[in-house]
Motif scaffolding. Structure first.
Motif, PDB file in Angstrom:
ATOM      1  N   ASN A 163     -24.112   7.108  83.558  1.00  0.00           N
ATOM      2  CA  ASN A 163     -23.051   6.473  84.335  1.00  0.00           C
ATOM      3  C   ASN A 163     -22.582   7.446  85.407  1.00  0.00           C
ATOM      4  N   PRO A 164     -22.191   6.919  86.571  1.00  0.00           N
ATOM      5  CA  PRO A 164     -21.708   7.803  87.635  1.00  0.00           C
ATOM      6  C   PRO A 164     -20.552   8.682  87.144  1.00  0.00           C
ATOM      7  N   MET A 165     -20.501   9.889  87.668  1.00  0.00           N
ATOM      8  CA  MET A 165     -19.446  10.828  87.304  1.00  0.00           C
ATOM      9  C   MET A 165     -18.801  11.334  88.606  1.00  0.00           C
ATOM     10  N   PRO A 166     -18.039  10.469  89.274  1.00  0.00           N
ATOM     11  CA  PRO A 166     -17.436  10.889  90.545  1.00  0.00           C
ATOM     12  C   PRO A 166     -16.405  12.000  90.338  1.00  0.00           C
ATOM     13  N   ARG A 167     -16.241  12.793  91.381  1.00  0.00           N
ATOM     14  CA  ARG A 167     -15.243  13.867  91.330  1.00  0.00           C
ATOM     15  C   ARG A 167     -13.855  13.233  91.295  1.00  0.00           C
ATOM     16  N   PRO A 168     -13.039  13.623  90.312  1.00  0.00           N
ATOM     17  CA  PRO A 168     -11.678  13.081  90.250  1.00  0.00           C
ATOM     18  C   PRO A 168     -10.897  13.379  91.533  1.00  0.00           C
ATOM     19  N   GLU A 169     -10.069  12.446  91.949  1.00  0.00           N
ATOM     20  CA  GLU A 169      -9.295  12.610  93.184  1.00  0.00           C
ATOM     21  C   GLU A 169      -8.392  13.834  93.154  1.00  0.00           C
ATOM     22  N   TRP A 177     -19.970  19.709  93.259  1.00  0.00           N
ATOM     23  CA  TRP A 177     -19.709  18.701  92.231  1.00  0.00           C
ATOM     24  C   TRP A 177     -21.009  18.219  91.598  1.00  0.00           C
ATOM     25  N   HIS A 178     -22.039  18.026  92.403  1.00  0.00           N
ATOM     26  CA  HIS A 178     -23.335  17.612  91.864  1.00  0.00           C
ATOM     27  C   HIS A 178     -23.828  18.624  90.826  1.00  0.00           C
ATOM     28  N   ILE A 179     -23.696  19.887  91.129  1.00  0.00           N
ATOM     29  CA  ILE A 179     -24.131  20.941  90.204  1.00  0.00           C
ATOM     30  C   ILE A 179     -23.386  20.837  88.879  1.00  0.00           C
ATOM     31  N   VAL A 180     -22.072  20.801  88.934  1.00  0.00           N
ATOM     32  CA  VAL A 180     -21.275  20.851  87.699  1.00  0.00           C
ATOM     33  C   VAL A 180     -21.362  19.544  86.910  1.00  0.00           C
ATOM     34  N   ALA A 181     -21.401  18.408  87.605  1.00  0.00           N
ATOM     35  CA  ALA A 181     -21.497  17.120  86.909  1.00  0.00           C
ATOM     36  C   ALA A 181     -22.860  16.966  86.247  1.00  0.00           C
ATOM     37  N   ALA A 182     -23.913  17.366  86.944  1.00  0.00           N
ATOM     38  CA  ALA A 182     -25.256  17.265  86.357  1.00  0.00           C
ATOM     39  C   ALA A 182     -25.383  18.185  85.145  1.00  0.00           C
ATOM     40  N   GLU A 183     -24.813  19.378  85.239  1.00  0.00           N
ATOM     41  CA  GLU A 183     -24.886  20.284  84.093  1.00  0.00           C
ATOM     42  C   GLU A 183     -24.136  19.693  82.903  1.00  0.00           C
ATOM     43  N   VAL A 230     -14.104  24.605  89.962  1.00  0.00           N
ATOM     44  CA  VAL A 230     -14.357  25.713  89.026  1.00  0.00           C
ATOM     45  C   VAL A 230     -13.565  25.523  87.739  1.00  0.00           C
ATOM     46  N   THR A 231     -12.326  25.107  87.837  1.00  0.00           N
ATOM     47  CA  THR A 231     -11.512  24.869  86.639  1.00  0.00           C
ATOM     48  C   THR A 231     -12.157  23.788  85.776  1.00  0.00           C
ATOM     49  N   TRP A 232     -12.539  22.676  86.399  1.00  0.00           N
ATOM     50  CA  TRP A 232     -13.185  21.584  85.676  1.00  0.00           C
ATOM     51  C   TRP A 232     -14.494  22.064  85.047  1.00  0.00           C
ATOM     52  N   PHE A 233     -15.277  22.831  85.805  1.00  0.00           N
ATOM     53  CA  PHE A 233     -16.569  23.359  85.343  1.00  0.00           C
ATOM     54  C   PHE A 233     -16.376  24.230  84.104  1.00  0.00           C
ATOM     55  N   ASP A 234     -15.401  25.113  84.141  1.00  0.00           N
ATOM     56  CA  ASP A 234     -15.132  25.972  82.982  1.00  0.00           C
ATOM     57  C   ASP A 234     -14.754  25.154  81.751  1.00  0.00           C
ATOM     58  N   GLU A 235     -13.895  24.166  81.948  1.00  0.00           N
ATOM     59  CA  GLU A 235     -13.445  23.352  80.820  1.00  0.00           C
ATOM     60  C   GLU A 235     -14.587  22.534  80.226  1.00  0.00           C
ATOM     61  N   SER A 236     -15.364  21.882  81.074  1.00  0.00           N
ATOM     62  CA  SER A 236     -16.465  21.057  80.561  1.00  0.00           C
ATOM     63  C   SER A 236     -17.548  21.931  79.947  1.00  0.00           C
ATOM     64  N   PHE A 237     -17.801  23.101  80.539  1.00  0.00           N
ATOM     65  CA  PHE A 237     -18.809  24.012  79.998  1.00  0.00           C
ATOM     66  C   PHE A 237     -18.395  24.505  78.614  1.00  0.00           C
ATOM     67  N   ALA A 238     -17.145  24.902  78.460  1.00  0.00           N
ATOM     68  CA  ALA A 238     -16.669  25.399  77.162  1.00  0.00           C
ATOM     69  C   ALA A 238     -16.801  24.321  76.093  1.00  0.00           C
ATOM     70  N   ALA A 239     -16.438  23.099  76.422  1.00  0.00           N
ATOM     71  CA  ALA A 239     -16.533  22.001  75.454  1.00  0.00           C
ATOM     72  C   ALA A 239     -17.989  21.727  75.085  1.00  0.00           C
ATOM     73  N   ASN A 240     -18.857  21.687  76.082  1.00  0.00           N
ATOM     74  CA  ASN A 240     -20.273  21.430  75.807  1.00  0.00           C
ATOM     75  C   ASN A 240     -20.935  22.586  75.077  1.00  0.00           C
ATOM     76  N   LEU A 241     -20.550  23.801  75.396  1.00  0.00           N
ATOM     77  CA  LEU A 241     -21.111  24.967  74.711  1.00  0.00           C
ATOM     78  C   LEU A 241     -20.759  24.926  73.230  1.00  0.00           C
ATOM     79  N   GLN A 242     -19.529  24.595  72.935  1.00  0.00           N
ATOM     80  CA  GLN A 242     -19.090  24.497  71.538  1.00  0.00           C
ATOM     81  C   GLN A 242     -19.928  23.460  70.784  1.00  0.00           C
TER      82      GLN A 242
END
Length: 180
Positions: free
Chosen positions: A78-84, A57-63, A93-105
């Motif tokens: 602001n803190p970005m805790p892992r959703p429950e 989570w640290h890896i994906v949230a920091a990225e 991995v699902t969250w990482f892919d979604e956030s990465f795609a949005a940020n890449l765009q």
């Protein structure tokens, strides 16, 4: 830490040069996170270490924070805790892919002027926005290396990172009927 002044054209070249590296590192990081056994996310090699899921989570949230800050022109600390709802490596991995795609765009749409804008990093240093792409990649690679060292003690296979790992070589040899 200081960086040389960049022109908007130079910043755009850096972005265009770095985005393919970022995309490749994303795929590699996904493979390492996917290798965490779904039932072993609480593994930690020592009591002072993060669990496998905490580190992932640290890896994906920091990225997400780095990439979002580049396109926004400022970091949100602001803190970005892992959703429950995210309970295992597959969810991360699902969250990482979604956030990465949005940020890449968003990154692909950023202009050269915005890429040269100075961004403050926690009062420690100020760099042109585009400079944080390399910092994001280095941060991810550093912690991904830590996470890859968790895998075998958890009973998992280490995926290929920069070339074959022992485990991927053994899988290839087995497929070829040459496994040792």
């Amino acid at each position: 830490m200081s960086a040389p002044q960049l022109t908007p054209d130079q910043a755009k070249v850096i972005l265009d040069w770095t985005l393919p590296v970022l995309k490749n590192e994303h795929q590699t990081t996904k493979r390492v996170i996917e290798a965490i056994p779904l039932d072993k996310g609480d593994y930690r090699p020592d009591t002072v270490c993060k669990t496998a899921l905490e580190l992932a989570w640290h890896i994906v949230a920091a990225e997400k924070r780095f990439l979002g800050g580049i396109s926004a022109g400022a970091f949100d600390f602001n803190p970005m805790p892992r959703p429950e709802l995210i309970k295992n490596s597959a969810g991360i991995v699902t969250w990482f892919d979604e956030s990465f795609a949005a940020n890449l765009q968003k990154l692909e749409a950023v202009g050269g002027e915005q890429l040269t804008r100075m961004i403050d990093f926690r009062g420690m240093f100020q760099l042109p926005a585009v400079s944080f792409l390399q910092l994001a990649i280095s941060h991810t690679v550093h912690h991904r290396g830590q996470l890859s060292m968790y895998l075998r003690p958890m009973g998992a296979k280490v995926p290929a990172i920069y070339g074959e790992s022992y485990d991927t070589a053994q899988a290839r040899l087995a497929k070829e009927g040459k496994a040792s």
